[in-house]
Structure formats: structure tokens, C-alpha cells
Design a protein around this motif. Structure first.
Motif, PDB file in Angstrom:
ATOM      1  N   GLU A  43       0.827  -1.201   0.000  1.00 37.49           N
ATOM      2  CA  GLU A  43       0.000   0.000   0.000  1.00 37.49           C
ATOM      3  C   GLU A  43       0.867   1.260   0.000  1.00 37.49           C
ATOM      4  N   LYS A  44       0.362   2.327  -0.630  1.00 33.66           N
ATOM      5  CA  LYS A  44       0.979   3.644  -0.510  1.00 33.66           C
ATOM      6  C   LYS A  44       0.322   4.309   0.682  1.00 33.66           C
ATOM      7  N   THR A  45       1.127   4.703   1.652  1.00 33.61           N
ATOM      8  CA  THR A  45       0.571   5.271   2.874  1.00 33.61           C
ATOM      9  C   THR A  45       1.601   6.134   3.574  1.00 33.61           C
ATOM     10  N   LEU A  46       1.263   6.559   4.766  1.00 31.19           N
ATOM     11  CA  LEU A  46       2.122   7.374   5.618  1.00 31.19           C
ATOM     12  C   LEU A  46       2.372   6.580   6.888  1.00 31.19           C
ATOM     13  N   VAL A  47       3.623   6.290   7.190  1.00 32.83           N
ATOM     14  CA  VAL A  47       3.994   5.508   8.373  1.00 32.83           C
ATOM     15  C   VAL A  47       4.650   6.444   9.377  1.00 32.83           C
ATOM     16  N   THR A  48       4.199   6.378  10.631  1.00 31.12           N
ATOM     17  CA  THR A  48       4.709   7.268  11.677  1.00 31.12           C
ATOM     18  C   THR A  48       5.341   6.473  12.811  1.00 31.12           C
ATOM     19  N   GLY A  49       6.477   6.961  13.285  1.00 29.84           N
ATOM     20  CA  GLY A  49       7.156   6.332  14.414  1.00 29.84           C
ATOM     21  C   GLY A  49       8.337   7.180  14.834  1.00 29.84           C
ATOM     22  N   THR A  50       8.996   6.748  15.900  1.00 31.81           N
ATOM     23  CA  THR A  50      10.162   7.460  16.421  1.00 31.81           C
ATOM     24  C   THR A  50      11.426   6.742  15.975  1.00 31.81           C
ATOM     25  N   ILE A  51      12.397   7.498  15.482  1.00 33.35           N
ATOM     26  CA  ILE A  51      13.654   6.895  15.048  1.00 33.35           C
ATOM     27  C   ILE A  51      14.365   6.315  16.266  1.00 33.35           C
ATOM     28  N   SER A  52      14.637   5.031  16.207  1.00 35.96           N
ATOM     29  CA  SER A  52      15.334   4.356  17.297  1.00 35.96           C
ATOM     30  C   SER A  52      16.811   4.151  16.980  1.00 35.96           C
ATOM     31  N   GLU A  53      17.087   3.952  15.709  1.00 37.44           N
ATOM     32  CA  GLU A  53      18.471   3.703  15.306  1.00 37.44           C
ATOM     33  C   GLU A  53      18.650   4.105  13.850  1.00 37.44           C
ATOM     34  N   TRP A  80      17.043   5.007   2.589  1.00 41.05           N
ATOM     35  CA  TRP A  80      17.489   6.025   1.648  1.00 41.05           C
ATOM     36  C   TRP A  80      18.671   5.431   0.893  1.00 41.05           C
ATOM     37  N   PRO A  81      18.466   5.031  -0.390  1.00 35.13           N
ATOM     38  CA  PRO A  81      19.566   4.440  -1.152  1.00 35.13           C
ATOM     39  C   PRO A  81      20.747   5.393  -1.275  1.00 35.13           C
ATOM     40  N   GLY A  82      21.941   4.842  -1.148  1.00 34.70           N
ATOM     41  CA  GLY A  82      23.153   5.642  -1.218  1.00 34.70           C
ATOM     42  C   GLY A  82      23.328   6.372  -2.528  1.00 34.70           C
ATOM     43  N   THR A  83      22.676   5.895  -3.571  1.00 33.06           N
ATOM     44  CA  THR A  83      22.783   6.539  -4.879  1.00 33.06           C
ATOM     45  C   THR A  83      21.896   7.772  -4.996  1.00 33.06           C
ATOM     46  N   ASN A  84      21.012   8.004  -4.024  1.00 32.60           N
ATOM     47  CA  ASN A  84      20.064   9.120  -4.091  1.00 32.60           C
ATOM     48  C   ASN A  84      20.469  10.291  -3.209  1.00 32.60           C
ATOM     49  N   ASP A  85      21.757  10.643  -3.192  1.00 34.60           N
ATOM     50  CA  ASP A  85      22.231  11.777  -2.406  1.00 34.60           C
ATOM     51  C   ASP A  85      21.688  11.717  -0.978  1.00 34.60           C
ATOM     52  N   PRO A  86      22.120  10.720  -0.205  1.00 32.91           N
ATOM     53  CA  PRO A  86      21.590  10.547   1.148  1.00 32.91           C
ATOM     54  C   PRO A  86      21.899  11.741   2.049  1.00 32.91           C
ATOM     55  N   PRO A  87      21.144  11.870   3.136  1.00 36.65           N
ATOM     56  CA  PRO A  87      21.346  12.997   4.051  1.00 36.65           C
ATOM     57  C   PRO A  87      22.704  12.912   4.746  1.00 36.65           C
ATOM     58  N   SER A  88      23.193  14.058   5.154  1.00 37.91           N
ATOM     59  CA  SER A  88      24.484  14.099   5.847  1.00 37.91           C
ATOM     60  C   SER A  88      24.348  13.527   7.255  1.00 37.91           C
ATOM     61  N   VAL A  89      25.470  13.184   7.843  1.00 40.65           N
ATOM     62  CA  VAL A  89      25.484  12.646   9.209  1.00 40.65           C
ATOM     63  C   VAL A  89      24.911  13.671  10.183  1.00 40.65           C
ATOM     64  N   LYS A  90      25.207  14.944   9.985  1.00 37.83           N
ATOM     65  CA  LYS A  90      24.690  15.983  10.880  1.00 37.83           C
ATOM     66  C   LYS A  90      23.165  16.040  10.823  1.00 37.83           C
ATOM     67  N   VAL A  91      22.600  15.959   9.633  1.00 38.71           N
ATOM     68  CA  VAL A  91      21.139  15.964   9.484  1.00 38.71           C
ATOM     69  C   VAL A  91      20.542  14.747  10.189  1.00 38.71           C
ATOM     70  N   LEU A  92      21.173  13.597  10.029  1.00 37.53           N
ATOM     71  CA  LEU A  92      20.688  12.382  10.679  1.00 37.53           C
ATOM     72  C   LEU A  92      20.769  12.496  12.196  1.00 37.53           C
ATOM     73  N   GLU A  93      21.866  13.062  12.700  1.00 35.79           N
ATOM     74  CA  GLU A  93      22.002  13.251  14.147  1.00 35.79           C
ATOM     75  C   GLU A  93      20.898  14.166  14.675  1.00 35.79           C
ATOM     76  N   ASN A  94      20.569  15.211  13.935  1.00 38.69           N
ATOM     77  CA  ASN A  94      19.494  16.123  14.340  1.00 38.69           C
ATOM     78  C   ASN A  94      18.149  15.411  14.364  1.00 38.69           C
ATOM     79  N   LEU A  95      17.913  14.533  13.390  1.00 41.43           N
ATOM     80  CA  LEU A  95      16.658  13.778  13.352  1.00 41.43           C
ATOM     81  C   LEU A  95      16.496  12.915  14.596  1.00 41.43           C
ATOM     82  N   ILE A  96      17.540  12.192  14.950  1.00 38.58           N
ATOM     83  CA  ILE A  96      17.432  11.272  16.081  1.00 38.58           C
ATOM     84  C   ILE A  96      17.452  12.023  17.415  1.00 38.58           C
ATOM     85  N   ALA A  97      18.118  13.166  17.473  1.00 37.18           N
ATOM     86  CA  ALA A  97      18.201  13.924  18.717  1.00 37.18           C
ATOM     87  C   ALA A  97      16.856  14.513  19.120  1.00 37.18           C
ATOM     88  N   LYS A  98      15.986  14.783  18.155  1.00 38.93           N
ATOM     89  CA  LYS A  98      14.699  15.387  18.457  1.00 38.93           C
ATOM     90  C   LYS A  98      13.798  14.460  19.264  1.00 38.93           C
TER      91      LYS A  98
END
Length: 126
Positions: A43-53, A80-98
Motif C-alpha cells: 500500500e501507498k501510505t504514511l507511516v509514523t514512528g520514532t527513530i530508534s536507530e 534512503w539508497p546511497g545513490t540518491n544523495d543521502p542525508p548528511s550525518v549531521k542531518v541524521l544526528e538532528n533527526l534522532i536527537a529530536k
């Protein structure tokens, strides 16, 4: 008299189209919890949860955002496939820190018994 019938017919048709459009938008914007993603594969949908890792595969550079559980117990992964310009480590750290839930939109697939959505754009993550 004929123009009144035409007006009523057009008005009724517009009402039906509006109702169908509202139902379609509602289906797209209805969020399901990560714990329920396994019941919505395909299905095409919206999945919600908290980033754990967050895991970055060193071989293919794919970035995995595991929701509601660590890599072994996660209920869902946004990939996020590595070929699709994945987010930087800093952006990822900000996501999980929230520590706030995120939503990921797209088609749920099953990969190695894990429900996933392949992310190709930031527009898919809220």
C-alpha cells in the motif's frame, strides 16, 4: 427547464467528484503506526514512528532509519539508497536527537521480513 436539469446534473456530478477526491486525499494522509506497517505491505501510505536507530551500510551507502525499535527489533525502516544523495550525518544526528515521531510516505515493501519504504526525496519525510 432544460437548463435547470443540466445545472442539477452538473452540480450532482461536481458533488460526486468532490467526495471522491476527499476520500482519496483522506486515504493518502491517514497515518499508520510503524508497528502496523507489516499489515499494509503493498500500500501507498504514511507511516509514523520514532527513530530508534540509524544505520549506514558501508558497502552500498544505504541509510536506514529504523522506527520503534533497534536494528534487531524495529517495526519499520525508511531506506534512503546511497545513490540518491543521502542525508548528511549531521542531518541524521538532528533527526534522532529530536526524539519526535517522524512520518514517511510511500509504498510499503517487505525486505527480509522488515516493512520498508524506499526514500528518494526529503518530501517523503515529515
Amino acid at each position: 427547464m432544460r437548463s435547470m436539469k443540466n445545472f442539477i446534473a452538473v452540480f450532482a456530478l461536481l458533488a460526486i467528484v468532490q467526495q471522491l477526491a476527499a476520500q482519496a486525499l483522506s486515504a493518502i494522509h491517514t497515518s499508520i503506526p510503524a508497528t502496523d506497517a507489516k499489515n499494509h505491505v503493498g500500500e501507498k501510505t504514511l507511516v509514523t514512528g520514532t527513530i530508534s536507530e540509524i544505520y549506514i551500510n558501508k558497502e552500498n551507502k544505504n541509510v536506514y532509519l529504523y522506527l520503534d525499535g533497534d536494528i534487531e527489533h524495529a517495526q519499520f525502516a525508511a531506506v534512503w539508497p546511497g545513490t540518491n544523495d543521502p542525508p548528511s550525518v549531521k542531518v541524521l544526528e538532528n533527526l534522532i536527537a529530536k526524539l519526535e515521531p517522524i512520518s514517511v510516505s510511500g509504498k510499503i515493501i517487505l525486505e527480509k521480513h522488515m516493512p520498508e519504504i524506499i526514500v528518494s526525496s526529503w518530501a517523503q519525510i515529515n
